[in-house]
Motif scaffolding. Sequence first.
Motif, PDB file in Angstrom:
ATOM      1  N   GLN A  24       0.817  -1.217   0.000  1.00  0.00           N
ATOM      2  CA  GLN A  24       0.000   0.000   0.000  1.00  0.00           C
ATOM      3  C   GLN A  24       0.851   1.267   0.000  1.00  0.00           C
ATOM      4  O   GLN A  24       0.325   2.360  -0.179  1.00  0.00           O
ATOM      5  N   LEU A  25       2.158   1.109   0.212  1.00  0.00           N
ATOM      6  CA  LEU A  25       3.052   2.265   0.317  1.00  0.00           C
ATOM      7  C   LEU A  25       4.141   2.188  -0.745  1.00  0.00           C
ATOM      8  O   LEU A  25       5.330   2.091  -0.463  1.00  0.00           O
ATOM      9  N   ASN A  26       3.716   2.206  -2.004  1.00  0.00           N
ATOM     10  CA  ASN A  26       4.630   2.322  -3.139  1.00  0.00           C
ATOM     11  C   ASN A  26       5.541   1.105  -3.302  1.00  0.00           C
ATOM     12  O   ASN A  26       6.525   1.155  -4.042  1.00  0.00           O
TER      13      ASN A  26
ATOM     14  N   LEU B 203      20.776   5.809  18.877  1.00  0.00           N
ATOM     15  CA  LEU B 203      19.386   6.197  18.604  1.00  0.00           C
ATOM     16  C   LEU B 203      19.169   6.611  17.152  1.00  0.00           C
ATOM     17  O   LEU B 203      18.266   7.398  16.849  1.00  0.00           O
ATOM     18  N   HIS B 204      19.969   6.085  16.230  1.00  0.00           N
ATOM     19  CA  HIS B 204      19.887   6.538  14.842  1.00  0.00           C
ATOM     20  C   HIS B 204      19.430   5.454  13.867  1.00  0.00           C
ATOM     21  O   HIS B 204      19.490   5.666  12.655  1.00  0.00           O
ATOM     22  N   ASN B 205      18.974   4.299  14.369  1.00  0.00           N
ATOM     23  CA  ASN B 205      18.400   3.294  13.477  1.00  0.00           C
ATOM     24  C   ASN B 205      17.067   3.805  12.956  1.00  0.00           C
ATOM     25  O   ASN B 205      16.266   4.349  13.717  1.00  0.00           O
ATOM     26  N   LYS B 206      16.805   3.626  11.671  1.00  0.00           N
ATOM     27  CA  LYS B 206      15.570   4.186  11.118  1.00  0.00           C
ATOM     28  C   LYS B 206      15.017   3.348   9.980  1.00  0.00           C
ATOM     29  O   LYS B 206      15.738   2.607   9.302  1.00  0.00           O
ATOM     30  N   LEU B 207      13.708   3.480   9.791  1.00  0.00           N
ATOM     31  CA  LEU B 207      12.959   2.824   8.727  1.00  0.00           C
ATOM     32  C   LEU B 207      12.238   3.889   7.934  1.00  0.00           C
ATOM     33  O   LEU B 207      11.597   4.774   8.515  1.00  0.00           O
ATOM     34  N   ILE B 208      12.345   3.843   6.596  1.00  0.00           N
ATOM     35  CA  ILE B 208      11.654   4.796   5.724  1.00  0.00           C
ATOM     36  C   ILE B 208      10.706   4.009   4.830  1.00  0.00           C
ATOM     37  O   ILE B 208      11.118   3.076   4.134  1.00  0.00           O
ATOM     38  N   LEU B 209       9.437   4.399   4.840  1.00  0.00           N
ATOM     39  CA  LEU B 209       8.403   3.688   4.090  1.00  0.00           C
ATOM     40  C   LEU B 209       7.930   4.508   2.901  1.00  0.00           C
ATOM     41  O   LEU B 209       7.797   5.734   2.982  1.00  0.00           O
ATOM     42  N   GLY B 210       7.637   3.819   1.791  1.00  0.00           N
ATOM     43  CA  GLY B 210       6.978   4.463   0.663  1.00  0.00           C
ATOM     44  C   GLY B 210       7.892   5.310  -0.204  1.00  0.00           C
ATOM     45  O   GLY B 210       9.068   4.992  -0.396  1.00  0.00           O
TER      46      GLY B 210
END
Length: 453
Positions: free
Chosen positions: A245-247, A263-270
């Motif tokens: 649903q997110l590209n 504290l810099h782990n990250k997830l980017i969606l879409g």
Amino acid sequence: MAAALAVLFCSLIFTPVTINVAIPTPSRHRRLINAAIPTPYKRKPLTIELIHRDSIRSPYHNPNESPAVRVQRGMNISIGRLSYLQAKIRSQNSYEAQFFPQINKHALFYVNIFIGQPPVPMFAAMDTGSSLLGVQCSPCPGCSRIFYPSRSSSYATLPCDSEKCRYLRHAYCTPNNECIYLQGYGIGLSSSGILSTEQLTFQTSDEGTMRVEDAVFGCGQSTNEEFALSGVFGLGFDRVSLVSQLNSSFSYCIGRLYDSNYLHNKLILGQGAIIDEGDATPLQVIGGLYYVTLEAISVEGIMLDINPSIFRRDDTDGGVIIDTGTDSTWLVKDAYEALRDVVIITVDRSLMRSYSESNKLCYYGIMSRDLAGFPTVRFHFAGGAELALEIDSMFHQPRTDTFCMAVNPTIIDDQHMKYSLIGTRAQQNYNVGYDIGRKQMTFQMTNCEFLDD
């Protein structure tokens, strides 16, 4: 051959352009022309903080635990994960897989999400091995952190004749035309409930919020007794997944895996996912799992004697899975032994073996001190992409006086499996991009802190 390798590897120990165009025009018309040509709007990326199980931001964080205890737990999670994925590969259905909750009660990474209107906070386990977003809903005897659909103005159930319900292999219809799903999760848990839609709200890394309307999710009403989570954030791909649903794209960056203050782990969606930077390699989605084509392994630029065919997938088994649910990396027998032999040649001459961990190559010592100068190991993928495994990606310290290879043979119940599994430790200090539409994955070595802006 062994003598030549010994000489070789022992010697390694020490040793957008912006263009401004002016259009002359009378001043009384400038406002009209500027209004007719609006500045293009670029949507903000949906960037979410990834929270390691032992992070200071995790409710599971125990400040009194030693790093060795955390590493040992990560190893146990990896063992349970390996068993689950093997069962899933054999059955090609996650619900039929055998679960191992006794050693797999926790995932490695979590995300904070809000569901419903008004938004209700949930701490959900991130899992690339399952596709359905799952949340514990009322009624759910014995469950904790429950979502109450009746209190949300944006909640809706999906009917049995909906495309999403028809897609599920293990679903049935209630007299009220509700679609009941049965779902197994890659972190070793199972759930059943009502297939529904709801509004999701995410707190972004810049302390803002973004909403996703009508997201498909499983409103769990019956779970196994070990399901102590409020939700599972499935990032596998199929027609009911949030990713679709997110590209059909996402990316993540994982830094120092067992630094609880990182504290810099990250997830980017879409659409904002970082999928065009770094080296690309073909990506396959089979049974909701992500497969890549590993072609070779090198140590300090020297290719190991490994037949690349051992990494290939046949019609039912084999191949190389990239995964976020396991800490360690697991290789098929011949590949593991080739890499292990290089480690033995390189390290045996200066350190004493430890036999405290079965099926593992371990030494007495401290990684940061005793492995200084250890050569870089590289995984080479189709298309030229690479993962470079430095000391923290190749080894871990399960005891204060012992370190081990974090690359293991793919063995379950004393039997060698045909598939390999690349875990999060090997992905440290990389942005990993999943472009499912274009069937490719990208690896970019980076400092995850650089992505904070």
